[in-house]
Write an enzyme that holds these catalytic residues in place. Sequence first.
Site, PDB file in Angstrom:
ATOM      1  CB  CYS A 124      -4.555  -1.463   4.300  1.00  0.00           C
ATOM      2  SG  CYS A 124      -3.666  -1.446   5.886  1.00  0.00           S
ATOM      3  CE  LYS A 179      -7.716   1.529   3.158  1.00  0.00           C
ATOM      4  NZ  LYS A 179      -6.563   2.097   3.914  1.00  0.00           N
ATOM      5  CD  GLU A 219      -2.575   1.227   2.660  1.00  0.00           C
ATOM      6  OE1 GLU A 219      -3.612   1.915   2.707  1.00  0.00           O
ATOM      7  OE2 GLU A 219      -2.139   0.577   3.637  1.00  0.00           O
TER       8      GLU A 219
END
Length: 259
Positions: free
Chosen positions: A137, A103, A36
């Site tokens: 994440c 995301k 990330e």
Amino acid sequence: MQHDIVWEDRAANVARLTPQVARAAAAGAELVVLSETFSTGFSMTPGIGEPEGGPSATFLAEQAAAHGIWVGGSCPEIAEDHPLPYNSFVLAGPDGTVHRYRKLHPFTHGGEHERFRAGEGPLTVTIGGLRITPFVCYDLRFADVFWRAAPETDVYLVTANWPAARRLHWTALLQARAIENQAYVVGCNRVGTAGDGTEHAGDSRIIGPTGELLATAAGVETLVLADVDAAEVAATRERFRFLPDRREQDGGSGALPAS
């Protein structure tokens, strides 16, 4: 590729990562996953975003073309309609193809929701006969989006800057997502200390569709390499027909559309 990151220094990170991608390709990797925010670290400094197709995405595309492989990782990218960036997972192919996943879950506990926009839905792409769904994440904590993508997914990619203080959560959730969805999970986490003082332990790993650990890493820069096979996913799901027993729940879940 499990790697360290130079804080907010794109040029330094490109210089560090270029030979590492070359080593991965030489080792036989056909798809290379970086961490990330591989080019900046998990920075929320105002102005850290770059345009779509900026230096980070260009680096991924150049590496993919140079080695004839797919290369992916996340970076802060600004779309034309809003000043705040997305935390975008950019997956670049050797023929110039580029896919973007944004995301879905900004990390509110760390203030990411104040500096980054949330994406609108998951993304699944087919590469070399593998149906691949990337996440970033904090997305790992939300099983529902993994469940929703499962019927069309052979391999989940999870790229992260997951802190060492919660490393048990990282390893347990990665393995759980593989087991409950009967799919491969590739978890790529950074190592080293970020510019904000956060420590990262790595623990990158590739997990098979019944939860077996195919390859793992400790807390140093290294390459984690394994073969993944769509036929193994299909065979696992045929042998243990768990997914058809999954029941959709109505109301309150904030269901997200698959795309």
